[in-house]
Design an enzyme around this catalytic site. Sequence first.
Site, PDB file in Angstrom:
ATOM      1  N   ILE A   1       0.734  -1.043   0.019  1.00 31.97           N
ATOM      2  CA  ILE A   1      -0.174  -0.142  -0.035  1.00 31.97           C
ATOM      3  C   ILE A   1       0.696   1.280  -0.036  1.00 31.97           C
ATOM      4  CG2 ILE A   1      -1.662   1.078   1.200  1.00 31.97           C
ATOM      5  CD1 ILE A   1      -2.273  -1.618   2.509  1.00 31.97           C
ATOM      6  N   CYS A   2       0.536   2.098  -0.898  1.00 34.95           N
ATOM      7  CA  CYS A   2       1.200   3.533  -0.963  1.00 34.95           C
ATOM      8  C   CYS A   2       0.353   4.414  -0.027  1.00 34.95           C
ATOM      9  CB  CYS A   2       1.232   4.052  -2.465  1.00 34.95           C
ATOM     10  SG  CYS A   2       2.159   5.477  -2.455  1.00 34.95           S
ATOM     11  N   LEU A   3       0.714   4.670   1.101  1.00 33.48           N
ATOM     12  CA  LEU A   3       0.070   5.372   2.333  1.00 33.48           C
ATOM     13  C   LEU A   3       1.193   6.142   3.038  1.00 33.48           C
ATOM     14  CD1 LEU A   3      -2.850   6.339   3.344  1.00 33.48           C
ATOM     15  CD2 LEU A   3      -2.518   4.410   4.805  1.00 33.48           C
TER      16      LEU A   3
END
Length: 155
Positions: A87-89
Amino acid sequence: MSSPAKRRLIRDFKRLQEDPPAGVSGAPNDNNILSWNCVIFGPQDTPFEDGTFQLSMEFSEEYPNKPPVVRFLSKMFHPNVYADGSICLDILQTKWSPTYDVSAILTSIQSLLDEPNPNSPANSVAAGLYQENKREYEKRVKAIVEESWSAADHS
């Protein structure tokens, strides 16, 4: 002897049980407090509604000073989720703070589902559709929501 990371994770787990946030759950694997199985339910009134998405969280002994490695085990079609489920968070990378606990991480990921950041795409196809063809994007999301039910039945 338990480490600070393990003590903190035990606290996070107790907090999750005593005050569970809506639509998310998580628990450590039986024999390893550093490895968690989590579930996020798709937020209501979004294309992800009714989805049951499984995730894994892997913590290091440096938690809470370092974020866990979180990835979707369920298939995911989202601008900020890579093909491998990672996840790109921002709070899992550059904006991490030791004040975040498991509950906060899961709630942030759940919000991200319906509020993607197309400017930081991990999946360029999903990001493009999200910006240029909402109907097709929502159709693809609904397909993974339906897949999440059959996956949940088999686990």
